[in-house]
Design a protein around this motif. Structure first.
Motif, PDB file in Angstrom:
ATOM      1  N   ASP A  15       0.818  -1.199   0.000  1.00 51.11           N
ATOM      2  CA  ASP A  15       0.000   0.000   0.000  1.00 51.11           C
ATOM      3  C   ASP A  15       0.844   1.237   0.000  1.00 51.11           C
ATOM      4  OD1 ASP A  15      -2.611  -1.342   1.861  1.00 51.11           O
ATOM      5  OD2 ASP A  15      -2.775  -0.431  -0.035  1.00 51.11           O
ATOM      6  N   ALA A  16       1.759   1.654   0.535  1.00 52.24           N
ATOM      7  CA  ALA A  16       2.462   2.845   0.431  1.00 52.24           C
ATOM      8  C   ALA A  16       3.695   2.811   1.235  1.00 52.24           C
ATOM      9  CB  ALA A  16       1.763   3.903   1.105  1.00 52.24           C
ATOM     10  N   SER A  17       4.873   3.193   1.167  1.00 53.82           N
ATOM     11  CA  SER A  17       6.051   3.210   1.937  1.00 53.82           C
ATOM     12  C   SER A  17       7.206   3.474   1.075  1.00 53.82           C
ATOM     13  CB  SER A  17       6.288   1.957   2.678  1.00 53.82           C
ATOM     14  OG  SER A  17       6.504   0.934   2.389  1.00 53.82           O
ATOM     15  N   THR A  18       8.273   4.003   1.665  1.00 53.48           N
ATOM     16  CA  THR A  18       9.485   4.071   0.893  1.00 53.48           C
ATOM     17  C   THR A  18      10.021   2.673   0.798  1.00 53.48           C
ATOM     18  OG1 THR A  18      10.778   4.432   2.873  1.00 53.48           O
ATOM     19  CG2 THR A  18      10.060   6.364   1.691  1.00 53.48           C
ATOM     20  N   GLU A  52       6.596   4.805  -6.604  1.00 55.90           N
ATOM     21  CA  GLU A  52       7.849   4.060  -6.536  1.00 55.90           C
ATOM     22  C   GLU A  52       9.008   5.021  -6.300  1.00 55.90           C
ATOM     23  OE1 GLU A  52       8.573   0.995  -6.364  1.00 55.90           O
ATOM     24  OE2 GLU A  52       6.818  -0.093  -7.062  1.00 55.90           O
ATOM     25  N   GLY A  53      10.102   4.456  -5.815  1.00 55.99           N
ATOM     26  CA  GLY A  53      11.300   5.267  -5.653  1.00 55.99           C
ATOM     27  C   GLY A  53      11.084   6.397  -4.664  1.00 55.99           C
ATOM     28  N   GLY A  54      11.653   7.534  -4.937  1.00 53.78           N
ATOM     29  CA  GLY A  54      11.477   8.679  -4.057  1.00 53.78           C
ATOM     30  C   GLY A  54      12.557   8.757  -2.991  1.00 53.78           C
ATOM     31  N   LEU A  55      12.413   9.743  -2.125  1.00 60.76           N
ATOM     32  CA  LEU A  55      13.395  10.007  -1.083  1.00 60.76           C
ATOM     33  C   LEU A  55      13.065   9.234   0.189  1.00 60.76           C
ATOM     34  CD1 LEU A  55      13.659  13.883  -1.535  1.00 60.76           C
ATOM     35  CD2 LEU A  55      15.260  12.142  -2.354  1.00 60.76           C
ATOM     36  N   PRO A  56      14.079   8.951   1.016  1.00 62.18           N
ATOM     37  CA  PRO A  56      13.820   8.200   2.254  1.00 62.18           C
ATOM     38  C   PRO A  56      13.106   9.040   3.306  1.00 62.18           C
ATOM     39  CG  PRO A  56      16.130   8.824   2.129  1.00 62.18           C
ATOM     40  CD  PRO A  56      15.527   9.206   0.811  1.00 62.18           C
ATOM     41  N   MET A  57      12.428   8.351   4.195  1.00 65.84           N
ATOM     42  CA  MET A  57      11.751   8.988   5.309  1.00 65.84           C
ATOM     43  C   MET A  57      12.773   9.579   6.280  1.00 65.84           C
ATOM     44  SD  MET A  57       8.994   7.112   7.812  1.00 65.84           S
ATOM     45  CE  MET A  57      10.148   5.816   8.302  1.00 65.84           C
ATOM     46  N   ARG A  58      12.399  10.684   6.929  1.00 70.34           N
ATOM     47  CA  ARG A  58      13.211  11.290   7.972  1.00 70.34           C
ATOM     48  C   ARG A  58      12.354  11.479   9.217  1.00 70.34           C
ATOM     49  NH1 ARG A  58      16.750   9.472   6.046  1.00 70.34           N
ATOM     50  NH2 ARG A  58      18.625  10.324   5.097  1.00 70.34           N
ATOM     51  N   ALA A  73      21.453   8.179   8.253  1.00 74.02           N
ATOM     52  CA  ALA A  73      22.225   8.011   7.020  1.00 74.02           C
ATOM     53  C   ALA A  73      22.804   6.608   6.928  1.00 74.02           C
ATOM     54  CB  ALA A  73      23.345   9.049   6.959  1.00 74.02           C
ATOM     55  N   ARG A  74      23.246   6.060   8.058  1.00 72.28           N
ATOM     56  CA  ARG A  74      23.800   4.705   8.041  1.00 72.28           C
ATOM     57  C   ARG A  74      22.692   3.670   7.840  1.00 72.28           C
ATOM     58  NH1 ARG A  74      26.629   7.326  12.031  1.00 72.28           N
ATOM     59  NH2 ARG A  74      25.586   6.297  13.795  1.00 72.28           N
ATOM     60  N   LEU A  75      21.517   3.920   8.408  1.00 70.66           N
ATOM     61  CA  LEU A  75      20.392   3.016   8.152  1.00 70.66           C
ATOM     62  C   LEU A  75      20.003   3.045   6.677  1.00 70.66           C
ATOM     63  CD1 LEU A  75      18.055   3.621  11.225  1.00 70.66           C
ATOM     64  CD2 LEU A  75      19.768   1.830  10.896  1.00 70.66           C
ATOM     65  N   ASP A  76      20.039   4.229   6.064  1.00 65.26           N
ATOM     66  CA  ASP A  76      19.761   4.328   4.629  1.00 65.26           C
ATOM     67  C   ASP A  76      20.715   3.440   3.837  1.00 65.26           C
ATOM     68  OD1 ASP A  76      17.766   6.167   5.093  1.00 65.26           O
ATOM     69  OD2 ASP A  76      18.964   7.911   4.517  1.00 65.26           O
ATOM     70  N   ALA A  77      22.002   3.469   4.213  1.00 65.04           N
ATOM     71  CA  ALA A  77      23.011   2.723   3.454  1.00 65.04           C
ATOM     72  C   ALA A  77      22.763   1.218   3.534  1.00 65.04           C
ATOM     73  CB  ALA A  77      24.409   3.066   3.963  1.00 65.04           C
ATOM     74  N   LEU A 130       7.968  13.296  11.648  1.00 62.88           N
ATOM     75  CA  LEU A 130       7.763  12.343  10.551  1.00 62.88           C
ATOM     76  C   LEU A 130       7.639  13.118   9.250  1.00 62.88           C
ATOM     77  CD1 LEU A 130       7.399   9.505   9.522  1.00 62.88           C
ATOM     78  CD2 LEU A 130       5.006   9.579  10.215  1.00 62.88           C
ATOM     79  N   LEU A 131       8.633  12.944   8.391  1.00 62.15           N
ATOM     80  CA  LEU A 131       8.677  13.608   7.093  1.00 62.15           C
ATOM     81  C   LEU A 131       8.906  12.533   6.041  1.00 62.15           C
ATOM     82  CD1 LEU A 131       8.627  16.558   5.939  1.00 62.15           C
ATOM     83  CD2 LEU A 131      11.120  16.446   5.956  1.00 62.15           C
ATOM     84  N   ALA A 132       7.871  12.254   5.226  1.00 61.46           N
ATOM     85  CA  ALA A 132       7.945  11.112   4.312  1.00 61.46           C
ATOM     86  C   ALA A 132       7.342  11.477   2.958  1.00 61.46           C
ATOM     87  CB  ALA A 132       7.218   9.915   4.906  1.00 61.46           C
ATOM     88  N   PRO A 133       8.188  11.646   1.930  1.00 60.65           N
ATOM     89  CA  PRO A 133       7.665  11.935   0.591  1.00 60.65           C
ATOM     90  C   PRO A 133       7.270  10.668  -0.160  1.00 60.65           C
ATOM     91  CG  PRO A 133      10.057  12.074   0.597  1.00 60.65           C
ATOM     92  CD  PRO A 133       9.647  11.710   1.993  1.00 60.65           C
ATOM     93  N   THR A 134       6.265  10.782  -1.005  1.00 63.13           N
ATOM     94  CA  THR A 134       5.848   9.707  -1.900  1.00 63.13           C
ATOM     95  C   THR A 134       5.793  10.265  -3.316  1.00 63.13           C
ATOM     96  OG1 THR A 134       4.490   8.648  -0.199  1.00 63.13           O
ATOM     97  CG2 THR A 134       4.030   8.061  -2.479  1.00 63.13           C
ATOM     98  N   THR A 135       6.522   9.643  -4.233  1.00 65.66           N
ATOM     99  CA  THR A 135       6.551  10.094  -5.621  1.00 65.66           C
ATOM    100  C   THR A 135       5.712   9.155  -6.483  1.00 65.66           C
ATOM    101  OG1 THR A 135       8.735  11.072  -5.346  1.00 65.66           O
ATOM    102  CG2 THR A 135       8.031  10.606  -7.599  1.00 65.66           C
ATOM    103  N   VAL A 136       4.862   9.751  -7.304  1.00 62.68           N
ATOM    104  CA  VAL A 136       3.953   9.005  -8.179  1.00 62.68           C
ATOM    105  C   VAL A 136       4.321   9.293  -9.634  1.00 62.68           C
ATOM    106  CG1 VAL A 136       1.551   8.693  -8.891  1.00 62.68           C
ATOM    107  CG2 VAL A 136       2.104   9.090  -6.473  1.00 62.68           C
ATOM    108  N   PHE A 137       4.387   8.226 -10.429  1.00 62.09           N
ATOM    109  CA  PHE A 137       4.632   8.335 -11.872  1.00 62.09           C
ATOM    110  C   PHE A 137       3.385   7.838 -12.577  1.00 62.09           C
ATOM    111  CE2 PHE A 137       8.516   7.447  -9.580  1.00 62.09           C
ATOM    112  CZ  PHE A 137       9.384   8.443 -10.013  1.00 62.09           C
ATOM    113  N   ALA A 138       2.919   8.587 -13.562  1.00 63.33           N
ATOM    114  CA  ALA A 138       1.656   8.238 -14.214  1.00 63.33           C
ATOM    115  C   ALA A 138       1.747   8.466 -15.719  1.00 63.33           C
ATOM    116  CB  ALA A 138       0.511   9.064 -13.629  1.00 63.33           C
TER     117      ALA A 138
END
Length: 324
Positions: A4-7, A186-192, A207-211, A310-318
């Protein structure tokens, strides 16, 4: 599959299975196997049902904004009669789409029956039961198993759990009626959610968790059946799927501190899954920091920190299928 939705990442059962409510897209609740360096790539979507639904609830305003944007992209002249939510998870976005497109049948497609059951229960609670249906289908095979035609196909954080992403997009685009729209988150930036220095352990934990999650993601992708390497250029992939008027937009979940309980629960679930899946790739001091953040009693834990946000972007491609 459930999404359903998540980075992307081992802990994002949301964001953005799907719709922004799984945030976690997935290949069902199957097991991809066990990765190297102590990383686990198996995901039990049924066990994550509460987490996925909570993530979707947090994003409800943004999901409604997204659905309204999809209506704009379809245009006022397009009669939307049937909507597919592929990798639907617990169906938060399925129900949002049913609300936005009031004359349409909205069908949740997922590989986890327990999540489809939640979808139907949610639809009944919202008075949408007559227009929300479900289809049990494991992806990618289910894409060729009678999904039927649709005017709008939505899929959030699910396609990246399929070995052949281009093939999946081709199949999804093939279900569209003329003038129909395919939209994928899909894709997009990681949650902060924390400052760089949290007063516990070394600064820069996120940053280390992202890696390590990027490493997890690469291993997960490579272990998928039918894995086909591909550049994650989603607009180009939609174009290759035969779609036109390809566009991109991003919504941002922005919840400042002090966080409400549902947001804290979401972050606790995220950190718990990180701890479970990538522990073997983290140094001992970062594991100790994670344990402190997960502690229900420690004042430095995510359950009590005043500086958590909680800062979480979601990118949509259509893209749109050409009208005949």
């Amino acid at each position: 599959m459930s999404a359903d939705a998540s980075t992307r990442g081992p802990a994002q059962g949301q964001q953005h299975h799907g719709n922004g409510d799984h945030g976690h897209g997935g290949p069902g609740h199957g097991d991809h196997g066990h990765a190297g360096h102590g990383q686990r790539t198996d995901i039990d979507w049924e066990a994550m049902a509460d987490t996925l639904e909570n993530a979707g609830e947090l994003r409800l305003p943004l999901l409604r904004t997204t659905a309204a944007r999809l209506r704009e992209l379809l245009g006022p002249r397009h009669d939307v009669r049937r909507v597919l939510d592929v990798g639907s998870g617990p169906g938060v976005m399925t129900c949002v789409l049913a609300e936005e497109f009031g004359d349409a049948e909205a069908v949740a497609v997922d590989g986890t029956q327990a999540l489809l059951d939640r979808t139907l229960a949610r639809a009944e609670r919202l008075g949408l039961g007559s227009r929300v249906g479900t289809k049990l289908a494991e992806l990618p095979d289910g894409l060729d198993d009678g999904l039927g035609r649709a005017d709008l196909v939505w899929s959030s954080m699910a396609v990246h759990h399929l070995g052949d992403q281009q093939g999946a997009l081709d199949a999804l685009a093939g279900t569209l009626r003329p003038g129909g729209l395919l939209a994928v988150a899909e894709g997009g930036l990681p949650m902060r959610f924390l400052p760089r220095d949290i007063g516990v352990g070394r600064p820069g934990l996120q940053a280390r968790l992202d890696a390590v999650q990027e490493e997890w993601f690469a291993i997960m992708r490579a272990e998928l059946p039918g894995y086909t390497p591909a550049v994650d250029d989603w607009p180009a992939m939609l174009t290759r799927a035969g779609l036109a008027e390809v566009t991109t937009f991003t919504t941002v979940l922005d919840i400042p501190g002090p966080l409400p309980a549902p947001a804290r629960a979401h972050l606790h679930a995220y950190l718990s899954r990180v701890r479970e899946t990538v522990a073997g790739s983290l140094p001992e001091d970062d594991l100790s920091t994670l344990d402190t953040l997960l502690s229900p009693t420690a004042p430095e834990g995510i359950a009590h920190r005043a500086d958590a946000f909680l800062l979480a972007p979601t990118t949509v491609f259509a893209g749109t299928r050409a009208s005949v």
